[in-house]
Structure formats: structure tokens, C-alpha cells
Design a protein around this motif. Structure first.
Motif, PDB file in Angstrom:
ATOM      1  N   THR A 234       0.826  -1.210   0.000  1.00 39.01           N
ATOM      2  CA  THR A 234       0.000   0.000   0.000  1.00 39.01           C
ATOM      3  C   THR A 234       0.861   1.261   0.000  1.00 39.01           C
ATOM      4  O   THR A 234       0.376   2.343  -0.311  1.00 39.01           O
ATOM      5  CB  THR A 234      -0.927   0.048   1.229  1.00 39.01           C
ATOM      6  OG1 THR A 234      -0.139   0.177   2.419  1.00 39.01           O
ATOM      7  CG2 THR A 234      -1.790  -1.185   1.311  1.00 39.01           C
ATOM      8  N   VAL A 235       2.151   1.122   0.347  1.00 41.46           N
ATOM      9  CA  VAL A 235       3.066   2.269   0.386  1.00 41.46           C
ATOM     10  C   VAL A 235       3.600   2.536  -1.018  1.00 41.46           C
ATOM     11  O   VAL A 235       4.071   1.618  -1.704  1.00 41.46           O
ATOM     12  CB  VAL A 235       4.238   2.017   1.356  1.00 41.46           C
ATOM     13  CG1 VAL A 235       5.176   3.221   1.403  1.00 41.46           C
ATOM     14  CG2 VAL A 235       3.719   1.704   2.754  1.00 41.46           C
ATOM     15  N   VAL A 236       3.523   3.793  -1.442  1.00 37.20           N
ATOM     16  CA  VAL A 236       3.989   4.199  -2.775  1.00 37.20           C
ATOM     17  C   VAL A 236       5.358   4.863  -2.643  1.00 37.20           C
ATOM     18  O   VAL A 236       5.616   5.590  -1.675  1.00 37.20           O
ATOM     19  CB  VAL A 236       2.978   5.175  -3.415  1.00 37.20           C
ATOM     20  CG1 VAL A 236       3.480   5.682  -4.768  1.00 37.20           C
ATOM     21  CG2 VAL A 236       1.619   4.498  -3.568  1.00 37.20           C
ATOM     22  N   PHE A 237       6.243   4.636  -3.622  1.00 38.60           N
ATOM     23  CA  PHE A 237       7.589   5.206  -3.622  1.00 38.60           C
ATOM     24  C   PHE A 237       7.698   6.306  -4.679  1.00 38.60           C
ATOM     25  O   PHE A 237       7.472   6.044  -5.874  1.00 38.60           O
ATOM     26  CB  PHE A 237       8.636   4.131  -3.930  1.00 38.60           C
ATOM     27  CG  PHE A 237       8.663   2.974  -2.958  1.00 38.60           C
ATOM     28  CD1 PHE A 237       8.251   3.122  -1.639  1.00 38.60           C
ATOM     29  CD2 PHE A 237       9.120   1.730  -3.371  1.00 38.60           C
ATOM     30  CE1 PHE A 237       8.278   2.060  -0.749  1.00 38.60           C
ATOM     31  CE2 PHE A 237       9.164   0.653  -2.485  1.00 38.60           C
ATOM     32  CZ  PHE A 237       8.747   0.816  -1.171  1.00 38.60           C
ATOM     33  N   ASP A 238       8.042   7.517  -4.262  1.00 40.99           N
ATOM     34  CA  ASP A 238       8.277   8.641  -5.180  1.00 40.99           C
ATOM     35  C   ASP A 238       9.780   8.890  -5.203  1.00 40.99           C
ATOM     36  O   ASP A 238      10.366   9.341  -4.212  1.00 40.99           O
ATOM     37  CB  ASP A 238       7.509   9.875  -4.671  1.00 40.99           C
ATOM     38  CG  ASP A 238       7.497  11.019  -5.673  1.00 40.99           C
ATOM     39  OD1 ASP A 238       8.268  10.978  -6.645  1.00 40.99           O
ATOM     40  OD2 ASP A 238       6.710  11.967  -5.463  1.00 40.99           O
ATOM     41  N   LEU A 239      10.429   8.613  -6.336  1.00 37.94           N
ATOM     42  CA  LEU A 239      11.886   8.470  -6.392  1.00 37.94           C
ATOM     43  C   LEU A 239      12.680   9.725  -6.043  1.00 37.94           C
ATOM     44  O   LEU A 239      13.694   9.653  -5.352  1.00 37.94           O
ATOM     45  CB  LEU A 239      12.302   7.984  -7.782  1.00 37.94           C
ATOM     46  CG  LEU A 239      11.855   6.570  -8.166  1.00 37.94           C
ATOM     47  CD1 LEU A 239      12.319   6.234  -9.577  1.00 37.94           C
ATOM     48  CD2 LEU A 239      12.360   5.529  -7.173  1.00 37.94           C
ATOM     49  N   PHE A 240      12.274  10.893  -6.529  1.00 36.08           N
ATOM     50  CA  PHE A 240      13.077  12.099  -6.301  1.00 36.08           C
ATOM     51  C   PHE A 240      12.205  13.314  -6.555  1.00 36.08           C
ATOM     52  O   PHE A 240      11.567  13.424  -7.603  1.00 36.08           O
ATOM     53  CB  PHE A 240      14.300  12.122  -7.220  1.00 36.08           C
ATOM     54  CG  PHE A 240      15.270  13.233  -6.940  1.00 36.08           C
ATOM     55  CD1 PHE A 240      15.926  13.304  -5.715  1.00 36.08           C
ATOM     56  CD2 PHE A 240      15.523  14.203  -7.882  1.00 36.08           C
ATOM     57  CE1 PHE A 240      16.826  14.322  -5.455  1.00 36.08           C
ATOM     58  CE2 PHE A 240      16.419  15.228  -7.638  1.00 36.08           C
ATOM     59  CZ  PHE A 240      17.080  15.292  -6.416  1.00 36.08           C
ATOM     60  N   ASN A 241      12.215  14.218  -5.627  1.00 32.39           N
ATOM     61  CA  ASN A 241      11.255  15.316  -5.612  1.00 32.39           C
ATOM     62  C   ASN A 241      11.194  16.127  -6.903  1.00 32.39           C
ATOM     63  O   ASN A 241      10.227  16.033  -7.646  1.00 32.39           O
ATOM     64  CB  ASN A 241      11.579  16.242  -4.444  1.00 32.39           C
ATOM     65  CG  ASN A 241      10.636  17.420  -4.342  1.00 32.39           C
ATOM     66  OD1 ASN A 241       9.429  17.265  -4.432  1.00 32.39           O
ATOM     67  ND2 ASN A 241      11.180  18.610  -4.168  1.00 32.39           N
ATOM     68  N   GLU A 242      12.215  16.917  -7.173  1.00 32.72           N
ATOM     69  CA  GLU A 242      12.153  17.852  -8.313  1.00 32.72           C
ATOM     70  C   GLU A 242      13.498  17.916  -9.042  1.00 32.72           C
ATOM     71  O   GLU A 242      14.315  18.806  -8.802  1.00 32.72           O
ATOM     72  CB  GLU A 242      11.737  19.245  -7.837  1.00 32.72           C
ATOM     73  CG  GLU A 242      10.294  19.291  -7.338  1.00 32.72           C
ATOM     74  CD  GLU A 242       9.817  20.697  -6.997  1.00 32.72           C
ATOM     75  OE1 GLU A 242      10.672  21.604  -6.824  1.00 32.72           O
ATOM     76  OE2 GLU A 242       8.587  20.897  -6.901  1.00 32.72           O
ATOM     77  N   PRO A 243      13.749  16.963  -9.944  1.00 34.08           N
ATOM     78  CA  PRO A 243      14.996  17.009 -10.716  1.00 34.08           C
ATOM     79  C   PRO A 243      15.080  18.296 -11.550  1.00 34.08           C
ATOM     80  O   PRO A 243      14.075  18.725 -12.120  1.00 34.08           O
ATOM     81  CB  PRO A 243      14.896  15.780 -11.631  1.00 34.08           C
ATOM     82  CG  PRO A 243      13.861  14.894 -10.983  1.00 34.08           C
ATOM     83  CD  PRO A 243      12.906  15.826 -10.308  1.00 34.08           C
ATOM     84  N   TYR A 244      16.276  18.873 -11.607  1.00 34.24           N
ATOM     85  CA  TYR A 244      16.457  20.005 -12.527  1.00 34.24           C
ATOM     86  C   TYR A 244      17.838  19.965 -13.204  1.00 34.24           C
ATOM     87  O   TYR A 244      18.575  20.939 -13.221  1.00 34.24           O
ATOM     88  CB  TYR A 244      16.208  21.351 -11.843  1.00 34.24           C
ATOM     89  CG  TYR A 244      17.089  21.706 -10.653  1.00 34.24           C
ATOM     90  CD1 TYR A 244      18.210  22.541 -10.798  1.00 34.24           C
ATOM     91  CD2 TYR A 244      16.786  21.271  -9.382  1.00 34.24           C
ATOM     92  CE1 TYR A 244      18.988  22.909  -9.713  1.00 34.24           C
ATOM     93  CE2 TYR A 244      17.558  21.636  -8.289  1.00 34.24           C
ATOM     94  CZ  TYR A 244      18.660  22.452  -8.465  1.00 34.24           C
ATOM     95  OH  TYR A 244      19.438  22.817  -7.376  1.00 34.24           O
TER      96      TYR A 244
END
Length: 488
Positions: free
Chosen positions: A305-315
């Protein structure tokens, strides 16, 4: 203020009627400990005023900040206070922690004092709440969630361009961000910014949110020596796990996300010159980020149920000469033009997660602070689990902040993979812009999360709330009312 002026102390010392101390006793059920205890004292009193004090003891998990609330029962009016940020609205008095005394470990106590006026009677307050939790009474068992939350949040997976649950029903992630875990620890100020107790999480659920995104810091999670041990390693991980559990207990999907990372970058749009994870870097680093994601994945791989968001805001586009170089850096990492450290690309991070056996849903944001998805499909990382969705961020000041851009760059992505707006917001302290965003996403059955569930200045946050009981700012009112209309 922190201390009363010397003239007030002199007046108190010379008061005709000196009372000593009147203390509210701690009352609990036999054998049960209160979540917190508060001793309220009237230390001195004169014809029209008195000096009081509170001593707060925390009997639950350590907290990085605190706020005590109680009601005056005899028409008293607060005039000043010290060792806390004192305020009064109607009969309700609030004492919020200062920057120097916000950390309150389990079993620890803190004291603060005040001066107030009175007339007629000086009745002692009878109830106190610390970060929304009642003090001086036995802790009651948390009732089991009712209704749809009874079975907790769904296990999500990608089916075409939709997120679906185990039964194949389409699901949307609609909710908020809960910032703090990315910066408090590295600044030596705690783990979360503000309370993360059950009451504060329930307040999110009361907005009819079904998702909470939790930003993290890789150095704190990994327990590197530069971080105060009280806020790092096992202590940090356990705090995150506890918040995830609370989010789930209220039927909401937790999204754990990597926000601040290691690696020195001093180029265009640098957020800081520090090598440590003290600001947003253009890309994650190969030194620590793969290890971070392997550890996070191992922690939660048995809870899909836990989702993984890899990296906030690449620039990386701010560092490289061409957009093609930026997208290559984004996916493949390595030695990227303009970035002085070895970069971990999105493919490296997907591989780190999947290498643990975790099949949890993964989100990957694009370049330009996740506001550009124009070549996301071209450079999409390979995912052996087939459970990868696109993440996108938008604020009113971003480049891609109008329907023309959304139609031309977002719609093609959303036609092929699930699309989640991990952050939506505006710095106008209003909600006209996010109203447009939500409509565009609603029309296409897409997901979005408001930034942020923190009590900041809405023009710099922007902040959805003015209090952790869920009181919205003008900006937050737009998101709250919309979520309630959708899910109420």
C-alpha cells in the motif's frame, strides 16, 4: 515574548495578595498513564492580575514541536508570556513552543509562564490539550476506523494509463503533502515540523483526502554522522514508519518521497553550496541514493500500500547545455554536464527498489523541477514490475502552468501511463490557479496532491492550513472544499 519585563516582575513581587501555587492535579484511570500531563499554577495574584505557569510533561512519542491549548473559565485576559509563543482567541489560550524548546522527548517536561488580568473570579482551567491530545486523563483506545477505511488503503498497481486496486477498480490519489521530514533533521531541529499525532493525521482525513505524501532526507534515513543521532538512523526510520502507520490507519495511501540528497552543486539555480542533504539538488547522487532506496524498499516491500516517489524535483536542465543532455542525465545518471558529483539516474533508482524484490508502485517526476514531462515517455526507465507512473509538479509561477501546455505535454503522457501531480499550489494565498489544475485533472480522472499541510506563510509555503486541527488558509479552503465535494 520569552521573559516578562523587570517592571512587571517588581509589581508582582509587591502585590498585596500573594497566593503561592494552585495546581491542577493529574487525574488518570487506575493503572493507566495519560498521554501528557499539565500542571497549571497561579503563583501570585493581585487586585486585577495574576502570574501563572504551566508545566507540560510528554508521556508519548518524542515530538519536535508542541502546542498547548486550554480555556480560561473566568473571563481572564492574557497580557504577556515567556518560554512559549502565547496567544488568546476568545477564551482559548494557546502556548506554542519556541525554536529553542520545541524538542520534547518521551518523559520530558517543559515550563512556560504568563501574566493575565482577571475580575470577578480567577477560575482554574479544567482541561488541556497538547498537540490536540487531551492531557491529565487516561489514554483511551483508538477506535477502529469505520466505513471505507476499515480495510485500509488499497494496494495499487498500473493497468494501462490507470491506477487500479486489487479488484481492478480505478483509483485516484487525492490529498496533501506533509512536509518536515526532509529538513528538520538535517537542521538539528527534530524529525517532523509540527505534530504528527493521530489527531493531526485524522484532520487530514477529515478533508476527505485519501493520500499523504511524506518527503524524506537520505542522510537522516541512513544515519550519517553529520546528523544528530536523535533525529537519524533508527530514530528517524521509526518515526517515518509510525507516521506511515497513522496515515494508513485513517484509510489513506502513504507516499514516501526522497526530497533532499547529498552532492555538492554550485551551478545555475543552486539551492545551497553544502555537499550534505541540506537543500534540493538537481539530481540524486550515486554515493547514497541507491542505498537509501534499497533500505526504504526493504522496509516497506511487504506493505504494497506504500507508494515510492523516487526524487522530488529534478532540474538537470539548469546544469546541462541541452535538453537532450538533461533527459539523458535524468534517466541514466553518471557524469552529467555541469554537475560535479556522480549522478544516480532514475533507472538506477528503479533498479535499487526492484533489486529488493519490492513491487510497490513507483512515481518518477520529470525535469525542470518535475514541471516538464515533454520527453518522459521517450526516456521512461525500464521497470520489470511494470508498476511505474509519471509524477508532475505545478505552481502558478512554473513554465508549464496553463492548459495549452498541459494539453500538449501532459495529455500524451496521461494517455499511456498514470499521471500524478505530486505537488500543486500557488503563492497568491488564494486557490484560483489550483482550481484550474484540479478541473483539468478531474476531467481526465488523474491524481493530485496539495502542497503543503504545514502552518507556514501561504505566500512562501504555500500552506494549506493555519492550524494542525485542519483549519484551512484561504488557499487551503479551495483544496479542502473540492476534496469534500468529490469524496464527501
Amino acid at each position: 515574548m520569552r521573559h516578562p519585563p523587570r517592571s512587571v516582575l517588581a509589581a508582582v513581587a509587591g502585590a498585596a495578595a500573594l497566593l503561592g501555587s494552585v495546581t491542577v492535579p493529574v487525574v488518570t484511570a487506575s493503572g493507566a498513564a495519560p498521554a501528557c500531563s499539565v500542571e497549571y499554577s497561579v503563583t501570585s495574584q493581585w487586585d486585577s492580575g495574576f502570574q501563572g505557569a504551566v508545566r507540560i510533561t510528554n508521556n508519548t512519542a518524542a515530538m519536535s514541536s508542541w502546542s498547548l491549548a486550554f480555556d480560561f473559565a473566568g473571563g481572564q485576559e492574557l497580557t504577556q508570556g515567556w518560554n512559549a509563543k502565547w496567544s488568546q482567541s476568545g477564551t482559548t489560550v494557546t502556548a506554542a513552543s519556541e525554536s529553542y524548546n520545541g524538542s520534547l522527548a518521551t518523559g520530558a517536561s517543559v515550563s512556560a509562564g504568563f501574566i493575565a488580568s482577571w475580575s470577578g473570579s480567577n477560575a482554574v482551567p479544567t482541561s488541556f490539550k497538547l498537540n490536540g491530545t487531551s492531557c491529565n486523563t487516561a489514554v483511551e483506545p483508538t477506535p477502529a476506523p469505520t466505513g471505507p477505511a476499515e480495510d485500509g488503503p488499497p494496494v495499487l498497481h498500473v493497468s494501462g494509463n490507470k491506477l487500479v486496486d486489487a479488484g481492478g477498480a480505478t483509483r485516484r490519489l487525492l490529498g496533501v503533502n506533509r512536509s518536515g521530514g526532509e529538513f528538520m533533521c538535517v537542521q538539528g531541529r527534530g524529525i517532523f515540523d509540527g505534530p504528527v499525532d493521530d489527531a493531526s493525521v485524522k484532520a487530514i482525513a477529515d478533508w476527505k483526502a485519501n493520500t499523504v505524501r511524506i518527503p524524506l532526507n537520505e542522510e537522516c534515513w541512513l544515519g550519517l554522522s553529520t546528523i544528530d543521532p536523535a533525529y537519524a538512523g533508527t530514530n528517524y526510520i521509526n518515526a517515518v514508519k509510525d507516521l506511515v502507520a497513522k496515515v494508513k490507519a485513517h484509510g489513506m495511501t502513504p507516499v514516501v518521497e526522497l526530497h533532499w540528497t547529498y552532492g555538492q552543486y554550485t551551478g545555475n539555480s543552486a539551492g545551497c553550496s553544502d555537499v550534505h542533504a541540506s537543500c534540493q539538488k538537481p539530481m540524486p547522487d550515486m554515493r547514497y541514493t541507491p542505498s537509501f532506496w534499497a533500505s526504504v524498499a526493504n522496509t516497506f516491500k511487504n506493505d504494497r500500500t506504500v507508494v515510492f516517489d523516487l526524487f522530488n524535483e529534478p532540474y538537470p536542465d539548469r546544469a546541462t547545455s541541452t535538453t537532450t543532455q538533461a533527459w539523458q542525465c535524468w534517466r541514466d545518471g553518471g557524469s552529467c554536464p555541469g554537475i560535479g558529483y556522480e549522478v544516480a539516474g532514475m533507472q538506477d533508482l528503479v533498479d535499487s527498489v526492484r533489486g529488493t524484490g519490492a513491487t510497490n508502485l513507483i512515481l518518477a517526476g520529470g525535469i525542470a523541477y518535475s514541471n516538464d514531462l515533454s520527453q518522459w515517455l521517450t526516456y521512461k526507465p525500464a521497470d520489470p514490475a511494470g508498476n511505474l507512473a509519471a509524477a508532475w509538479h505545478v505552481y502558478n509561477f512554473n513554465t508549464c502552468a496553463n492548459e495549452s501546455c498541459w494539453n500538449s505535454t501532459l495529455a500524451p503522457v496521461a494517455a499511456q501511463v498514470p499521471l500524478v501531480a505530486g505537488e500543486i499550489g500557488e503563492n497568491t494565498c488564494a486557490h484560483g490557479f489550483i482550481d484550474q489544475v484540479m478541473k483539468w485533472f478531474d476531467d481526465r480522472g488523474l491524481s493530485y496532491l496539495g502542497w503543503t499541510w504545514n502552518t507556514w506563510d501561504c505566500s512562501s509555503g504555500p500552506s494549506l492550513i493555519s492550524s494542525y486541527d485542519g483549519t484551512p488558509t484561504a488557499f487551503g479552503t479551495g483544496l479542502r472544499d473540492h476534496l469534500r465535494a468529490l469524496n464527501g
